[in-house]
Design a protein around this motif. Structure first.
Motif, PDB file in Angstrom:
ATOM      1  N   LYS A  10       0.833  -1.214   0.000  1.00  0.00           N
ATOM      2  CA  LYS A  10       0.000   0.000   0.000  1.00  0.00           C
ATOM      3  C   LYS A  10       0.860   1.253   0.000  1.00  0.00           C
ATOM      4  O   LYS A  10       0.573   2.208  -0.711  1.00  0.00           O
ATOM      5  N   GLU A  14       0.785   4.062  -2.867  1.00  0.00           N
ATOM      6  CA  GLU A  14       0.285   5.394  -2.520  1.00  0.00           C
ATOM      7  C   GLU A  14       1.335   6.481  -2.684  1.00  0.00           C
ATOM      8  O   GLU A  14       0.999   7.624  -2.954  1.00  0.00           O
ATOM      9  N   SER A  67      -3.617  -7.712  -5.509  1.00  0.00           N
ATOM     10  CA  SER A  67      -4.263  -7.307  -6.764  1.00  0.00           C
ATOM     11  C   SER A  67      -5.246  -8.349  -7.280  1.00  0.00           C
ATOM     12  O   SER A  67      -5.993  -8.079  -8.219  1.00  0.00           O
ATOM     13  N   TYR A  76       0.893  -0.272 -11.459  1.00  0.00           N
ATOM     14  CA  TYR A  76      -0.091   0.569 -10.782  1.00  0.00           C
ATOM     15  C   TYR A  76       0.152   2.011 -11.189  1.00  0.00           C
ATOM     16  O   TYR A  76       1.293   2.458 -11.248  1.00  0.00           O
ATOM     17  N   LYS A  78      -1.259   5.776 -10.091  1.00  0.00           N
ATOM     18  CA  LYS A  78      -2.058   6.560  -9.133  1.00  0.00           C
ATOM     19  C   LYS A  78      -3.058   5.679  -8.387  1.00  0.00           C
ATOM     20  O   LYS A  78      -4.264   5.900  -8.451  1.00  0.00           O
ATOM     21  N   ASN A  79      -2.531   4.678  -7.698  1.00  0.00           N
ATOM     22  CA  ASN A  79      -3.307   3.761  -6.850  1.00  0.00           C
ATOM     23  C   ASN A  79      -4.194   2.785  -7.625  1.00  0.00           C
ATOM     24  O   ASN A  79      -4.921   2.010  -7.011  1.00  0.00           O
ATOM     25  N   GLU A  80      -4.175   2.817  -8.951  1.00  0.00           N
ATOM     26  CA  GLU A  80      -5.047   1.944  -9.732  1.00  0.00           C
ATOM     27  C   GLU A  80      -4.224   0.830 -10.380  1.00  0.00           C
ATOM     28  O   GLU A  80      -3.222   1.089 -11.026  1.00  0.00           O
ATOM     29  N   PHE A  81      -4.675  -0.417 -10.190  1.00  0.00           N
ATOM     30  CA  PHE A  81      -4.016  -1.548 -10.826  1.00  0.00           C
ATOM     31  C   PHE A  81      -4.351  -1.531 -12.315  1.00  0.00           C
ATOM     32  O   PHE A  81      -5.512  -1.517 -12.694  1.00  0.00           O
ATOM     33  N   ILE A  82      -3.328  -1.512 -13.168  1.00  0.00           N
ATOM     34  CA  ILE A  82      -3.536  -1.450 -14.616  1.00  0.00           C
ATOM     35  C   ILE A  82      -3.487  -2.847 -15.226  1.00  0.00           C
ATOM     36  O   ILE A  82      -4.327  -3.209 -16.029  1.00  0.00           O
ATOM     37  N   LYS A 104      -4.393  11.153 -16.131  1.00  0.00           N
ATOM     38  CA  LYS A 104      -3.988  11.196 -14.719  1.00  0.00           C
ATOM     39  C   LYS A 104      -2.904  12.252 -14.473  1.00  0.00           C
ATOM     40  O   LYS A 104      -2.306  12.288 -13.406  1.00  0.00           O
TER      41      LYS A 104
END
Length: 112
Positions: A10, A14, A67, A76, A78-82, A104
């Motif tokens: 995390k 982050e 994930s 990742y 900006k905190n988003e799993f791609i 973003k």
């Protein structure tokens, strides 16, 4: 997964806008998929943090649980799993990856 590993994952996600959990490092990848993914980010000149999962077995297994994705590398933004290598490669080739960075507000070098 233990709390320490969860907190580590995390924290990296982050605190780094673009974060790649990979085998090896961006300068010395330890697998072809990790190399391909980090090379795409290098081509786009995206500032990213590579995290070597081979240094920590808990991290290597923990990121897959975190994930809910079975393979490494994992990107990742900006905190988003791609996704993993195939998804990142497809997004790069279609121009979607550039659009994602643009949406973003992440600096990258456009192809033009």
């Amino acid at each position: 997964m233990d709390q320490q590993t969860n907190d580590l994952i995390k924290n990296e996600i982050e605190n780094n806008e673009v974060c790649l959990f990979m085998k090896g490092t961006p300068d010395a990848p330890q697998c072809g998929f990790s190399m391909a993914t980090s090379n795409i980010l290098k081509i786009l000149e995206v500032n990213f943090k590579g995290i070597n999962v081979l240094e920590n077995q808990n991290l290597r297994e923990g990121i897959k649980v975190f994930s809910d994705w079975p393979t490494i590398p994992q990107l990742y933004v900006k905190n988003e799993f791609i996704g993993g290598c195939d998804i990142v490669k497809e997004m790069y080739e279609s121009g979607e990856l550039a659009k994602l960075f643009e949406s973003k507000n992440i600096y990258f070098k456009s192809k033009s």
